[in-house]
Design an enzyme around this catalytic site. Structure first.
Site, PDB file in Angstrom:
ATOM      1  N   TRP A 156     -59.441 -75.281 -26.710  1.00  0.00           N
ATOM      2  CA  TRP A 156     -58.559 -74.889 -27.818  1.00  0.00           C
ATOM      3  C   TRP A 156     -57.419 -74.023 -27.321  1.00  0.00           C
ATOM      4  O   TRP A 156     -56.276 -74.160 -27.756  1.00  0.00           O
ATOM      5  CB  TRP A 156     -59.351 -74.187 -28.931  1.00  0.00           C
ATOM      6  CG  TRP A 156     -60.373 -75.086 -29.537  1.00  0.00           C
ATOM      7  CD1 TRP A 156     -61.731 -74.907 -29.541  1.00  0.00           C
ATOM      8  CD2 TRP A 156     -60.147 -76.334 -30.218  1.00  0.00           C
ATOM      9  NE1 TRP A 156     -62.350 -75.960 -30.180  1.00  0.00           N
ATOM     10  CE2 TRP A 156     -61.414 -76.840 -30.601  1.00  0.00           C
ATOM     11  CE3 TRP A 156     -58.997 -77.076 -30.537  1.00  0.00           C
ATOM     12  CZ2 TRP A 156     -61.562 -78.051 -31.282  1.00  0.00           C
ATOM     13  CZ3 TRP A 156     -59.151 -78.289 -31.217  1.00  0.00           C
ATOM     14  CH2 TRP A 156     -60.421 -78.757 -31.574  1.00  0.00           C
ATOM     15  N   ASP A 172     -56.886 -66.683 -32.136  1.00  0.00           N
ATOM     16  CA  ASP A 172     -57.536 -67.814 -32.808  1.00  0.00           C
ATOM     17  C   ASP A 172     -59.002 -67.438 -32.983  1.00  0.00           C
ATOM     18  O   ASP A 172     -59.754 -67.392 -32.026  1.00  0.00           O
ATOM     19  CB  ASP A 172     -57.389 -69.073 -31.937  1.00  0.00           C
ATOM     20  CG  ASP A 172     -58.150 -70.279 -32.498  1.00  0.00           C
ATOM     21  OD1 ASP A 172     -58.804 -70.145 -33.554  1.00  0.00           O
ATOM     22  OD2 ASP A 172     -58.081 -71.362 -31.873  1.00  0.00           O
ATOM     23  N   LYS A 206     -65.567 -73.630 -39.665  1.00  0.00           N
ATOM     24  CA  LYS A 206     -66.591 -73.128 -38.752  1.00  0.00           C
ATOM     25  C   LYS A 206     -67.431 -72.012 -39.393  1.00  0.00           C
ATOM     26  O   LYS A 206     -68.603 -71.909 -39.129  1.00  0.00           O
ATOM     27  CB  LYS A 206     -65.973 -72.611 -37.456  1.00  0.00           C
ATOM     28  CG  LYS A 206     -65.004 -73.576 -36.776  1.00  0.00           C
ATOM     29  CD  LYS A 206     -65.691 -74.659 -35.999  1.00  0.00           C
ATOM     30  CE  LYS A 206     -64.779 -75.796 -35.568  1.00  0.00           C
ATOM     31  NZ  LYS A 206     -63.563 -75.393 -34.853  1.00  0.00           N
TER      32      LYS A 206
HETATM   33  C1  LIG Z   1     -62.329 -76.050 -34.209  1.00  0.00           C
HETATM   34  C2  LIG Z   1     -61.384 -75.149 -33.553  1.00  0.00           C
HETATM   35  C3  LIG Z   1     -59.998 -75.373 -33.575  1.00  0.00           C
HETATM   36  C4  LIG Z   1     -59.373 -76.593 -34.219  1.00  0.00           C
HETATM   37  O1  LIG Z   1     -59.408 -76.492 -35.567  1.00  0.00           O
HETATM   38  P1  LIG Z   1     -58.763 -77.621 -36.515  1.00  0.00           P
HETATM   39  O2  LIG Z   1     -58.879 -76.969 -37.845  1.00  0.00           O
HETATM   40  O3  LIG Z   1     -59.583 -78.851 -36.345  1.00  0.00           O
HETATM   41  O4  LIG Z   1     -57.362 -77.834 -36.086  1.00  0.00           O
HETATM   42  C5  LIG Z   1     -59.182 -74.454 -32.962  1.00  0.00           C
HETATM   43  N1  LIG Z   1     -59.679 -73.368 -32.350  1.00  0.00           N
HETATM   44  C6  LIG Z   1     -61.008 -73.123 -32.292  1.00  0.00           C
HETATM   45  C7  LIG Z   1     -61.502 -71.905 -31.598  1.00  0.00           C
HETATM   46  C8  LIG Z   1     -61.899 -74.006 -32.884  1.00  0.00           C
HETATM   47  O5  LIG Z   1     -63.216 -73.766 -32.839  1.00  0.00           O
END
Ligand SMILES: *Cc1c(COP(=O)(O)O)cnc(C)c1O
Length: 355
Positions: free
Chosen positions: A101, A168, A192
């Site tokens: 990511w 993030d 998540k």
């Molecule tokens: C799942 C995830 C993403 C991507 O998320 P989307 O909503 O599918 O774009 C980005 N960063 C992390 C840390 C993730 O776990």
């Protein structure tokens, strides 16, 4: 019986939330209308989004001067929105590369300016968090990923810097206490630890916006969404509603400090089992292990078929590791009860005895 759901995302949410959300699909607030057929500008929905914003502020103790947004496009859209809104024309940003990511975020930032990788753990397939690196003071911002969902590592201590800090937090937001004042922008895809896929939580310090000297397309400008309270265009009403219900559940049960303890208990139980075992082995560096996603392997791959069968019979779902790591990954997000981890551990111990 409901399965033990270790899926990495979309993932488990509290059962009570699923029940309430389904009844609101049929009849919301006794309106004899569905939540998803009413105007997003109706008083009933405005109350939902206002409560959702309020709950984020309460649960994370967001200081004043920050805006809370519910956007679309996933965390992946934030990869480019962050750079678009914070990288000055001719400026530069620094990224910590701790996984797939982070790498995707870096790729997008490169479209907007000089993007420096300050440190990377790619040399060991992202099995650890780099610690000895400097953050140059002339960066427009520093970006990191708090929890690496795929590789099972998590930042335990964030670097101390005066540079704007963007994080993030898609896979560990609301899992433990954080000091929001140490960050200038936090983003997290809902699926998540917060709600269904379809909305992204953004917490942004207002004063950092509007200084890049570049023109930002309307939909990609955080200021657009701040000015319109996340209702510049039709918001994803259902994901926002379910996220609100999940946050209500968290608050009713004791908030982030309560869930942090539960999450520690779950992670300790699983990691202890892995460390005491002669057939399982953790994939991530011990001190960097994630409380949310535990990655592990069977040292003897011949046992895999038996283990997979035992998991299926035991109602264990979503344990398969990401293709870039292999092995297994147990995602233990907020809504996962300790009992589900106990069920998994029992199967692991049983295989160990048979071994
Ligand atoms: C799942 C995830 C993403 C991507 O998320 P989307 O909503 O599918 O774009 C980005 N960063 C992390 C840390 C993730 O776990």
């Amino acid at each position: 019986m409901k399965k033990h759901n270790f899926s990495a995302g979309p993932c488990i949410l509290p059962q009570q939330v699923f029940k309430e959300a389904s009844s609101s699909i049929l009849n919301f607030n006794n309106l004899e209308l569905s939540l998803i057929e009413i105007s997003h500008r109706s008083a009933d929905f405005v109350a939902v989004i206002e409560e959702a914003v309020q709950l984020v502020k309460e649960l994370l103790e967001v200081p004043s001067g920050y805006s809370v947004l519910f956007l679309q496009g996933g965390a992946s859209m934030e990869f480019l929105m962050v750079a678009n809104n914070l990288m000055k024309v001719g400026g530069k940003a620094g990224y910590l590369d701790t996984g797939a990511w982070s790498s995707k975020a870096i790729k997008e930032a490169k479209l907007f300016g000089d993007t420096q990788i300050l440190a990377s753990s790619k040399d060991k397939n992202y099995s650890y968090i780099p610690k000895d690196y400097a953050i140059p003071s002339d960066l427009d911002y520093f970006h990191c990923t708090s929890n690496n969902t795929i590789f099972g590592t998590q930042i335990k201590a964030f670097p101390i810097t005066d540079v704007l800090t963007v994080c993030d937090m898609s896979s560990d937001i609301f899992s433990k206490k954080i000091d929001v004042s140490k960050f200038d922008l936090i983003y997290a895809g809902a699926q998540k630890n917060l709600g269904p896929a379809g909305t992204t939580l953004v917490i942004v310090k207002d004063e950092i916006l509007g200084h890049t000297g570049r023109e930002i397309p309307t939909m990609l400008d955080y200021k657009t969404h701040i000015a319109k309270d996340s209702m510049f265009n039709t918001p994803p009403v259902f994901p926002i509603y379910v996220s609100m219900l999940t946050m209500r559940w968290l608050k009713e049960n004791g908030g982030v400090s309560w869930i942090e303890k539960v999450n520690q208990q779950k992670a300790e139980l699983l990691y202890q089992t892995i460390d005491n075992s002669s057939i399982f082995e953790g994939s991530a560096n011990i001190e960097d292990r994630s409380t949310m996603n535990a990655t592990f392997l069977l040292t003897n791959t011949e046992l895999e078929e038996e283990f997979n069968k035992m998991c299926t019979n035991g109602g264990i779902n979503g344990l398969k590791g990401h293709r870039s790591v292999g092995g297994y990954r147990a995602s233990m997000y907020n809504a996962m009860p300790l009992e589900s981890v106990q069920a998994l551990v029992e199967i692991m111990n049983e295989l160990e005895r048979k071994g």
